[in-house]
Scaffold this motif. Sequence first.
Motif, PDB file in Angstrom:
ATOM      1  N   GLY A  19     -38.845 -35.563  -1.095  1.00  0.00           N
ATOM      2  CA  GLY A  19     -37.700 -34.745  -0.728  1.00  0.00           C
ATOM      3  C   GLY A  19     -37.301 -34.867   0.735  1.00  0.00           C
ATOM      4  O   GLY A  19     -36.150 -34.683   1.093  1.00  0.00           O
ATOM      5  N   LYS A  20     -38.274 -35.184   1.608  1.00  0.00           N
ATOM      6  CA  LYS A  20     -37.985 -35.321   3.041  1.00  0.00           C
ATOM      7  C   LYS A  20     -38.743 -36.513   3.597  1.00  0.00           C
ATOM      8  O   LYS A  20     -39.779 -36.911   3.068  1.00  0.00           O
TER       9      LYS A  20
ATOM     10  N   THR B 117     -35.069 -22.139  -1.556  1.00  0.00           N
ATOM     11  CA  THR B 117     -34.175 -23.147  -0.985  1.00  0.00           C
ATOM     12  C   THR B 117     -34.891 -24.474  -0.779  1.00  0.00           C
ATOM     13  O   THR B 117     -34.332 -25.537  -1.033  1.00  0.00           O
ATOM     14  N   ASP B 118     -36.145 -24.418  -0.326  1.00  0.00           N
ATOM     15  CA  ASP B 118     -36.925 -25.640  -0.123  1.00  0.00           C
ATOM     16  C   ASP B 118     -37.151 -26.361  -1.448  1.00  0.00           C
ATOM     17  O   ASP B 118     -37.052 -27.593  -1.526  1.00  0.00           O
TER      18      ASP B 118
ATOM     19  N   SER C 163     -33.776 -27.876  -2.612  1.00  0.00           N
ATOM     20  CA  SER C 163     -33.395 -29.043  -1.812  1.00  0.00           C
ATOM     21  C   SER C 163     -34.201 -30.272  -2.213  1.00  0.00           C
ATOM     22  O   SER C 163     -33.692 -31.390  -2.235  1.00  0.00           O
TER      23      SER C 163
ATOM     24  N   VAL D   4     -32.880 -31.594  -5.790  1.00  0.00           N
ATOM     25  CA  VAL D   4     -31.512 -32.115  -5.924  1.00  0.00           C
ATOM     26  C   VAL D   4     -31.465 -33.635  -6.120  1.00  0.00           C
ATOM     27  O   VAL D   4     -30.755 -34.125  -7.006  1.00  0.00           O
TER      28      VAL D   4
END
Length: 209
Positions: free
Chosen positions: A151-152, A187-188, A191, A194
């Motif tokens: 994700g990141k 939210t984390d 995100s 998605v």
Amino acid sequence: DDGNDDDDDDDDDAIEEEEDMDPAARARLSQARAAAALEAEMDVDERRESVKARLGAACQGVMEDPEGRWTDLRDVCLLAEDRDGEVARLAALSMVLVFKDVCPGYRIRPPTQKELAMKVSKETQKLRDFEAGLLKMYGNFVRVLVRCGGGKAKTRSQRGKGGPDSATAVRCLSVLLEALPHFNYRTDVLSALVPHLSHVDSAAAEHVA
């Protein structure tokens, strides 16, 4: 900055938490550390079997007495970042089962400084400690899943860390979103999911929508 400051802060927090533990929790932590030391000398299959037993005992204890044994999750959290992918996968799936069972259906609000300064009953303090500890562990776990799920971008301090495979991480995030749609760190989780919307469960996709 290589990001190691966060790791140092986590170590300091862990030391403080150990000092605040009741004798029974401290004894269980010592047993877990002793077991981990023995497992380091085992072959892969033996270690996995030993870890499975530890995971089962820790998770069962937390689900039977969440407020009294939530500290046992620390060992499971560590195993979720194990360099053995199978161990990390089992630990991550175990964490999800526990969080689904013990997390409240509401968003935890940390007490204000004024509230912390007020004298409260032992029961209220026990609940506060539980919620604060649970929230910290949940947040750490979500960060592990986000890192492993892609994700990141990984920081330098995160590279080389263990954890579950990407598919397991995404599956865990999906289950958490479906089971705890109103809980902290939503939210984390959203995100991170998605980019994988075409692959996650339709139930989770409905929550995202």
